[in-house]
Enzyme design. Structure first.
Site, PDB file in Angstrom:
ATOM      1  N   HIS A   5      80.927 120.294  58.736  1.00 57.24           N
ATOM      2  CA  HIS A   5      80.955 119.440  59.731  1.00 57.24           C
ATOM      3  C   HIS A   5      79.642 118.368  59.873  1.00 57.24           C
ATOM      4  O   HIS A   5      78.983 118.236  60.743  1.00 57.24           O
ATOM      5  CB  HIS A   5      81.102 120.105  61.088  1.00 57.24           C
ATOM      6  CG  HIS A   5      80.395 121.367  61.314  1.00 57.24           C
ATOM      7  ND1 HIS A   5      79.134 121.359  61.098  1.00 57.24           N
ATOM      8  CD2 HIS A   5      80.525 122.586  61.913  1.00 57.24           C
ATOM      9  CE1 HIS A   5      78.526 122.506  61.295  1.00 57.24           C
ATOM     10  NE2 HIS A   5      79.541 123.327  61.745  1.00 57.24           N
ATOM     11  N   ASP A  23      87.053 122.137  61.756  1.00 58.00           N
ATOM     12  CA  ASP A  23      86.175 123.016  62.452  1.00 58.00           C
ATOM     13  C   ASP A  23      87.196 123.514  64.049  1.00 58.00           C
ATOM     14  O   ASP A  23      86.485 123.498  65.120  1.00 58.00           O
ATOM     15  CB  ASP A  23      85.184 122.383  62.982  1.00 58.00           C
ATOM     16  CG  ASP A  23      84.050 123.391  63.727  1.00 58.00           C
ATOM     17  OD1 ASP A  23      84.004 124.541  63.714  1.00 58.00           O
ATOM     18  OD2 ASP A  23      82.994 122.864  64.004  1.00 58.00           O
ATOM     19  N   HIS A  68      89.131 127.716  72.493  1.00 58.91           N
ATOM     20  CA  HIS A  68      88.510 128.272  73.711  1.00 58.91           C
ATOM     21  C   HIS A  68      89.371 128.400  74.913  1.00 58.91           C
ATOM     22  O   HIS A  68      90.462 127.499  74.675  1.00 58.91           O
ATOM     23  CB  HIS A  68      87.366 127.463  73.947  1.00 58.91           C
ATOM     24  CG  HIS A  68      86.050 127.717  73.268  1.00 58.91           C
ATOM     25  ND1 HIS A  68      85.542 129.011  72.822  1.00 58.91           N
ATOM     26  CD2 HIS A  68      85.461 126.759  72.333  1.00 58.91           C
ATOM     27  CE1 HIS A  68      84.519 128.633  71.714  1.00 58.91           C
ATOM     28  NE2 HIS A  68      84.609 127.447  71.659  1.00 58.91           N
TER      29      HIS A  68
END
Lengths: 306, 425
Positions: free
Chosen positions: B234, B307, B311
């Protein structure tokens, strides 16, 4: 004329008209505070919750006094630490308090943007009493009120904020408010305390206080967080005092009457020398009194919008 | 099951093939490739205007299983991958337990084989250090033997230069890359967004871009000294892009990836304190975005990887500074790449496919995908012209933490075929 927003989250983006309305309204409440009976009825029957998630003495007392002077019922809620470390989230805490039919919430929180999050999950009016390093709008409003009271105007004045600008919500709110009101704003502090790209907020940056004093009308001296910052953001308190401390000698050298503000609590002989704090140019105690009047104005104006 | 893919545009960067044709697929293998095929027994899929490409792989995914199944599981993650047009993912080791023991590699591979009947290949990336603590090397040989395709402590950097040197040396014995999450820890302590004008305005503690650049600069020197293979995860800064470009020019084995959010958004997106704009590394500035696009165009950036970091809803329903880092990415990647890169002329469709299939497979030593008669069918099929609005509630991922909800995108996956299985969107 009502305020444009239902909440007071910050001065970033607040119009000149709204700031002026708050300051002008505060003049009447300031007069109330001189009366023998200092209580007026506008918030009778309203309930205000003071949610302080971070330690505060004077802001909390000032709000509480302002609320009581306006005849509101006051609910004090104090919790230290972040909502997450406490186990209950900010959302749940706020909703629980709102379930008790609270009309307004005054919140102090250690995280920038916490009140901006709060307004998404509750309906009450929200007043930001300081969110992390972001904004402390009522402090800046009372600072502006005090400068205007002392010097008669804000437009065209040069106000310099000295100290840890990077971590200061007081600095940011003052920059937004004063710039909107037409003042020139500069910031002064060691390079470690000046945040990146702050020039883009329209302020001038100084690293040597003696360079800026000769043109300054009012100096807003920020409190040094002694425990936190010594050895990290500056080497020692002595060195800070020697290079950035506001002393009588320095002010005399500048050769002009400079109004001295400080959001308190002051560290005598660190960021400001004792004789300056107590001098005729210091308006530190007027700030405290004006703070009550300004907060009364904010509470009144937000409440009367409903 | 037999499929007849009609009139699709086959683009295969490896062979340079780019033509409209029919493809017959029998039992997971490619039968004939020719125009005007007629196979009565096959299910016909009309693909006029659609692209048929070698299967996409996402080199950077957090599947969360084992340990954080409330955020994502191998099954939901694989389903999100398929729905996003991927036939393979590399999963990162910050699980609980972490992927620092061969048993965890085997567990993940076993569960992935069952999930969706193995439609999505899951290639574990194992930890560099035991417990991802940055102190002692994990059993890299055993992990590689069990199927780990690369090593990374992702989520955290390998912070100690000595550990990084030894990891690179050790991994080079079996030709595996070390994937670095480049972040100087003391410089970013307490930080929640990019350090710069927006952070200054919002009073949010910043993470300076130099915290990424400084670790990368050191790592490039160690890579040069050891002659090993190093992959930067990233990448988000202009400075890092310049350094990777220089390292490649010097002939070092340095590769890198960029996420769709880092080339689609700037730190100004944080302005309303939306916690779905919080990820690590943080969204950077317009200058960084421009540099990343230049790096994509000139080949400095090898890979586009998401990535994907799920959550739960409640975890992100907090104050900005308290929210966890990360956003989901599998189901918006293809649309963002077409919208932001292909349609604006940064990449050709062929270059897009290289960065989402050919190059990432090469970096983790996977066999090349050949779209040719007799080969296994491992295909991503997408419509580069389809316009759609991102609806996070429609995500197959268990988590919905995306800053792209409501955004109009061009380019949408149509389906994937791999290991004898197909998924149509």
């Amino acid at each position: 004329m009502p305020l444009k927003s239902k909440h007071l989250l910050g001065l970033d983006g607040m119009s000149r008209e709204d700031i002026t309305l708050i300051l002008d309204t505060a003049v009447s409440f300031r007069e109330v505070l001189e009366r023998p009976i200092k209580k007026v009825p506008p918030l009778q029957g309203k309930t205000v919750a003071n949610m302080f998630f971070e330690n505060s003495t004077r802001t909390r007392l000032s709000f509480e006094l302002a609320e009581r002077r306006l005849s509101a019922d006051v609910l004090a809620f104090q919790a230290t630490g972040s909502s997450v470390s406490k186990g209950e989230t900010l959302k749940d805490t706020a909703r629980n308090i709102e379930a008790m039919k609270v009309d307004m919430v005054v919140m102090r929180h250690s995280a920038a943007g916490a009140p901006h999050y709060l307004v998404r999950v509750i309906d009450a009016n929200v007043i930001n009493a300081g969110d992390g390093g972001h904004e402390h709008p009522t402090q800046a409003l009372l600072d502006m009120y005090t400068i205007r009271e002392k010097l008669g105007r804000l437009e065209g004045l040069h106000v310099c904020i000295v100290g840890d600008i990077a971590h200061s919500r007081v600095a940011r709110s003052n920059i937004y408010g004063l710039r909107t009101m037409g003042a020139r704003v500069s910031v002064c502090g060691p390079a470690t305390m000046i945040p990146r790209d702050i020039e883009r907020l329209g302020v001038d940056v100084y690293h040597h206080i003696d360079d800026v004093l000769p043109t300054v009308d009012a100096l807003n001296v920020l409190r040094i967080q002694m425990e936190r910052d010594a050895g990290r953001l500056f080497p020692t308190l002595r060195e800070y005092h020697n290079f950035y401390g506001v002393t009588r000698q320095r002010l005399e050298k500048a050769g002009r009457a400079i109004t001295i503000l400080h959001p308190g609590p002051i560290n005598r002989d660190v960021e400001i020398s004792a004789d300056v704090a107590d001098s005729e140019h210091s308006v530190i105690l007027q700030q405290v009194l004006n703070g009550v009047a300004v907060r009364m104005a904010v509470l009144y104006l937000l409440s009367s919008r409903n | 099951m037999q499929y007849l893919l009609k009139n699709g545009r086959l683009i295969d960067p490896l062979t340079g093939r780019d033509e409209e044709t029919d493809i017959h697929i029998v039992d997971g293998k490619i039968g004939r490739i020719a125009k005007n095929l007629n196979v009565p027994s096959a299910q016909v899929i009309e693909l006029k205007g659609k692209i048929v490409a070698p299967g996409f792989i996402d080199l950077h995914v957090h599947l969360r299983e084992p340990g954080f199944e409330y955020k994502e599981t191998i099954l939901t993650g694989c389903t999100a991958a398929a729905a996003g047009g991927f036939t393979a993912v590399c999963c990162m080791p910050n699980t609980n337990p972490p992927i620092d023991d061969e048993s965890v590699v085997r567990l993940i591979k076993e569960r992935a084989r069952i999930a969706m009947n193995g439609l999505v290949d899951v290639y574990p990336v194992a930890a560099v250090t035991k417990g991802r603590k940055g102190e002692h090397l994990a059993p890299l040989s055993e992990l590689a033997a069990a199927g780990a395709v690369a090593f990374s402590d992702d989520g955290d950097p390998v912070h100690d230069a000595e550990i990084m040197r030894r990891a690179l040396e050790y991994a080079s014995m079996f030709n595996r890359p070390v994937i670095q999450h480049a972040q100087d820890i003391p410089m970013t302590k307490g930080g929640a967004m990019n350090e710069g004008f927006t952070a200054t305005r919002l009073g949010i503690p910043g993470m300076p871009p130099v915290a990424e650049d400084a670790v990368l600069a050191r790592d490039i020197q160690i890579t040069k000294y050891t002659g090993a293979r190093y992959h930067l995860a990233h990448m988000s800064t202009a400075g890092a892009t310049a350094m990777v470009r220089a390292a490649k020019a010097e002939g070092l084995h340095v590769t890198c990836e960029v996420t769709p959010h880092h080339f689609s958004l700037t730190d100004e997106a944080v302005s309303d304190f939306d916690t779905n704009t919080k990820m690590n590394p943080p969204l950077r500035t317009r200058e960084d975005v421009d540099a990343l696009k230049k790096g994509l165009k000139d080949g400095t950036i090898d890979v586009i990887a998401t990535d994907h970091a799920p959550h739960s809803f409640d975890e992100k329903q907090v104050e900005y500074q308290s929210a966890p880092f990360g956003i989901v990415g599998l189901e918006t990647a293809l649309g963002l790449v077409v919208t932001e890169l292909v349609n604006s002329g940064v990449l050709t469709l062929s270059q897009m496919i290289e960065k989402m299939s050919t190059n990432p497979r090469r970096i983790v030593n996977l066999p090349e995908i050949r779209i040719a008669e007799g080969e296994q069918a491992n295909l991503t099929i997408f419509d580069p012209a389809a316009e759609w609005i991102v609806d996070v509630q429609a995500f197959k991922s268990k988590s919905k933490n995306s800053p792209f909800g409501g955004r109009k995108l061009t380019g949408k996956p149509v389906g994937v075929i791999n290991n004898g299985e197909a998924y149509w969107i």
